[in-house]
Design a protein around this motif. Structure first.
Motif, PDB file in Angstrom:
ATOM      1  N   GLU A 350      -2.768  -2.267  -3.198  1.00  0.00           N
ATOM      2  CA  GLU A 350      -1.809  -2.721  -2.194  1.00  0.00           C
ATOM      3  C   GLU A 350      -1.311  -4.135  -2.480  1.00  0.00           C
ATOM      4  OE1 GLU A 350      -5.372  -4.754  -1.127  1.00  0.00           O
ATOM      5  OE2 GLU A 350      -5.060  -2.648  -1.597  1.00  0.00           O
ATOM      6  N   ALA A 351      -1.939  -4.822  -3.455  1.00  0.00           N
ATOM      7  CA  ALA A 351      -1.479  -6.139  -3.921  1.00  0.00           C
ATOM      8  C   ALA A 351      -1.413  -7.168  -2.813  1.00  0.00           C
ATOM      9  CB  ALA A 351      -0.117  -6.022  -4.605  1.00  0.00           C
ATOM     10  N   PRO A 355      -1.341  -8.789  -8.087  1.00  0.00           N
ATOM     11  CA  PRO A 355      -0.207  -8.224  -8.821  1.00  0.00           C
ATOM     12  C   PRO A 355       0.125  -6.814  -8.348  1.00  0.00           C
ATOM     13  CG  PRO A 355      -2.196  -8.139 -10.151  1.00  0.00           C
ATOM     14  CD  PRO A 355      -2.544  -8.916  -8.918  1.00  0.00           C
ATOM     15  N   HIS A 356       1.300  -6.336  -8.744  1.00  0.00           N
ATOM     16  CA  HIS A 356       1.797  -5.028  -8.314  1.00  0.00           C
ATOM     17  C   HIS A 356       1.621  -3.963  -9.393  1.00  0.00           C
ATOM     18  CE1 HIS A 356       3.896  -6.516  -4.607  1.00  0.00           C
ATOM     19  NE2 HIS A 356       3.810  -7.644  -5.283  1.00  0.00           N
ATOM     20  N   ASP A 357       0.835  -4.237 -10.419  1.00  0.00           N
ATOM     21  CA  ASP A 357       0.663  -3.287 -11.523  1.00  0.00           C
ATOM     22  C   ASP A 357       0.193  -1.919 -11.061  1.00  0.00           C
ATOM     23  OD1 ASP A 357       0.834  -5.864 -12.587  1.00  0.00           O
ATOM     24  OD2 ASP A 357      -0.413  -5.377 -14.316  1.00  0.00           O
ATOM     25  N   SER A 358      -0.581  -1.869  -9.981  1.00  0.00           N
ATOM     26  CA  SER A 358      -1.263  -0.636  -9.586  1.00  0.00           C
ATOM     27  C   SER A 358      -0.598   0.095  -8.428  1.00  0.00           C
ATOM     28  CB  SER A 358      -2.709  -0.963  -9.206  1.00  0.00           C
ATOM     29  OG  SER A 358      -3.342  -1.716 -10.211  1.00  0.00           O
ATOM     30  N   ALA A 359       0.606  -0.300  -8.050  1.00  0.00           N
ATOM     31  CA  ALA A 359       1.279   0.329  -6.920  1.00  0.00           C
ATOM     32  C   ALA A 359       1.518   1.820  -7.147  1.00  0.00           C
ATOM     33  CB  ALA A 359       2.608  -0.373  -6.638  1.00  0.00           C
ATOM     34  N   TYR A 360       1.573   2.232  -8.428  1.00  0.00           N
ATOM     35  CA  TYR A 360       1.813   3.643  -8.755  1.00  0.00           C
ATOM     36  C   TYR A 360       0.742   4.564  -8.166  1.00  0.00           C
ATOM     37  CZ  TYR A 360      -1.992   3.394 -12.121  1.00  0.00           C
ATOM     38  OH  TYR A 360      -3.229   3.249 -12.699  1.00  0.00           O
ATOM     39  N   LEU A 361      -0.423   4.031  -7.833  1.00  0.00           N
ATOM     40  CA  LEU A 361      -1.508   4.869  -7.322  1.00  0.00           C
ATOM     41  C   LEU A 361      -1.145   5.500  -5.976  1.00  0.00           C
ATOM     42  CD1 LEU A 361      -4.460   2.590  -8.395  1.00  0.00           C
ATOM     43  CD2 LEU A 361      -4.027   4.906  -9.240  1.00  0.00           C
ATOM     44  N   VAL A 366       0.735  10.689  -3.307  1.00  0.00           N
ATOM     45  CA  VAL A 366       1.810  11.560  -2.815  1.00  0.00           C
ATOM     46  C   VAL A 366       1.901  12.816  -3.680  1.00  0.00           C
ATOM     47  CG1 VAL A 366       4.305  11.774  -2.556  1.00  0.00           C
ATOM     48  CG2 VAL A 366       3.152   9.701  -1.749  1.00  0.00           C
ATOM     49  N   GLU A 367       1.838  12.633  -4.990  1.00  0.00           N
ATOM     50  CA  GLU A 367       1.904  13.774  -5.906  1.00  0.00           C
ATOM     51  C   GLU A 367       0.712  14.710  -5.679  1.00  0.00           C
ATOM     52  OE1 GLU A 367       2.060  12.045  -9.761  1.00  0.00           O
ATOM     53  OE2 GLU A 367       4.075  11.206  -9.481  1.00  0.00           O
ATOM     54  N   LEU A 368      -0.431  14.130  -5.379  1.00  0.00           N
ATOM     55  CA  LEU A 368      -1.625  14.932  -5.128  1.00  0.00           C
ATOM     56  C   LEU A 368      -1.404  15.819  -3.898  1.00  0.00           C
ATOM     57  CD1 LEU A 368      -4.607  15.319  -6.082  1.00  0.00           C
ATOM     58  CD2 LEU A 368      -5.238  13.594  -4.409  1.00  0.00           C
ATOM     59  N   MET A 369      -0.817  15.254  -2.847  1.00  0.00           N
ATOM     60  CA  MET A 369      -0.574  16.024  -1.632  1.00  0.00           C
ATOM     61  C   MET A 369       0.541  17.043  -1.830  1.00  0.00           C
ATOM     62  SD  MET A 369      -1.205  13.274   1.469  1.00  0.00           S
ATOM     63  CE  MET A 369      -0.190  11.961   0.806  1.00  0.00           C
ATOM     64  N   GLU A 370       1.444  16.766  -2.755  1.00  0.00           N
ATOM     65  CA  GLU A 370       2.494  17.727  -3.085  1.00  0.00           C
ATOM     66  C   GLU A 370       1.993  18.846  -3.997  1.00  0.00           C
ATOM     67  OE1 GLU A 370       6.524  14.914  -3.030  1.00  0.00           O
ATOM     68  OE2 GLU A 370       5.367  15.129  -4.871  1.00  0.00           O
TER      69      GLU A 370
END
Length: 373
Positions: A350-351, A355-361, A366-370
């Protein structure tokens, strides 16, 4: 007006300085954080409950304090240690000084000590109990009080920082999913990051029952960061086992990573001095990418890095590792078809701060729930 202050570690090492913030006496586990910024987020992070935090950056307080960057409703650190506090805060967002904020919330601190020497000592000897006092200035007397304090090992603290009542953080824009977030010491920014992705977040107390979780009819389950020894956290671990058995997609951060490890049948252990700061390098073993991460943890999951582990829910493996010391920084659970069922990381995507490097998680959740993993 500043007063004389004393910091004493449980092995007898003592540092004399000047009071910073409130006067009085406080005790906790002495740790250090390497972040050069983000002190407001650090102070208000519930994961620091019962810890005396040393800032390795020498100059603290220069941007003051504002009303937007708190990660909870209060300052959670047990005590605060800085070398050179700013005499004047200067930032367009500042509403008051850090010293004023510490004083207002009764946080006892010490300044003017050699924080480099203290940090080196903790790196060599490990995190340990400590006390700060403006009242007991005899090192031997303060040491007696320090040795009466409980250690962090064996401390069950999630119930002391969790919300008392459930609350909802609404999705921003069109609602896509509903998630139950178990609050083990959650930071304000975490549900916001999910809300930005169309997730309605129902934050429940750490004591929430399986029935209370299922009553929300969630598309996914999240467990947050938090303080204490994960080996003592029985209820969230049992709850997660039940949810994994039902096939609920899961994402855990920090303490949520340790609970996930325990639910998968893995152990946890206390690190010598932990990982705290916003410059911790982590390797994502799935993508091969390195990210600079924000971390705050004193315990870690004990898992084989090069081997998979068969669990009642699927195949578990280490997904992320620290490039500083090879400590486990993430776990992944896959089914027989290779699809990801659940995952967790030991750091803070959540930074806040960091840094924002890990925001993709959050996108990966979301992809997991999809069902696209």
């Amino acid at each position: 007006m500043s007063q004389n202050a004393l910091l004493v570690l449980e092995d007898g090492r003592a540092f004399a300085g000047t009071s910073y913030g409130a006067t009085g006496e406080t005790f906790g586990e002495a740790v250090f954080t390497t972040g050069m910024t983000g002190y407001q987020e650090t102070l208000t992070d519930p994961s620091y409950h019962r810890q005396i935090v040393t800032q390795t950056a020498p100059h603290i307080g220069n941007t003051g304090v504002n009303d937007e960057d708190d990660e909870s409703q209060k300052i959670w650190v047990a005590g605060y240690v800085v070398r050179d506090p700013a005499r004047v805060s200067s930032n367009w967002r500042a509403t008051r000084s850090l010293d004023e904020q510490l004083t207002a919330q009764g946080i006892v601190g010490i300044s003017g000590i050699d924080t480099r020497a203290l940090t080196r000592h903790l790196r060599e000897r490990g995190a340990m109990r400590a006390g700060i006092s403006t009242e007991t200035l005899d090192p031997a007397e303060l040491l007696k009080k320090v040795l009466e304090q409980p250690p962090m090992t064996g401390a069950d603290l999630a119930s002391e920082v969790t919300t008392f009542e459930p609350y909802v953080v609404a999705a921003q824009g069109e609602k896509r999913f509903t998630v139950v977030a178990l609050d083990l010491g959650i930071k304000t920014m975490t549900p916001k990051r999910m809300a930005e992705r169309g997730i309605e977040v129902h934050v429940l107390p750490a004591t929430a029952s399986l029935e209370e979780v299922l009553a929300v009819n969630p598309d996914g389950i999240f467990m947050s960061n938090g303080p204490g020894d994960p080996a003592t956290t029985e209820h969230p671990t049992t709850l997660l086992k039940e949810l994994l058995q039902r096939g609920k997609p899961y994402f855990g951060i920090c303490f949520g990573n340790q609970v996930f490890g325990r639910a998968l049948g893995l152990g946890t252990f206390k690190l010598k001095y932990g990982h705290r700061g916003i410059n911790q390098p982590v390797l994502d073993r799935v993508t091969g990418k390195v990210e600079i991460t924000s971390q705050n943890h004193g315990f870690a999951v004990d898992a084989p890095i090069e081997e998979t582990v068969q669990t009642p829910y699927g195949t578990a493996e280490v997904s992320h590792v620290s490039l500083n010391d090879n400590v486990v920084e993430g776990l992944r659970l896959t089914g027989t078809d290779g699809r990801v069922l659940a995952f967790s990381v030991q750091y803070h995507p959540e930074a806040a701060a960091g840094p924002h490097d890990s925001a993709y998680l959050f996108d990966r959740f979301v992809e997991l729930m999809e069902g696209r993993n």
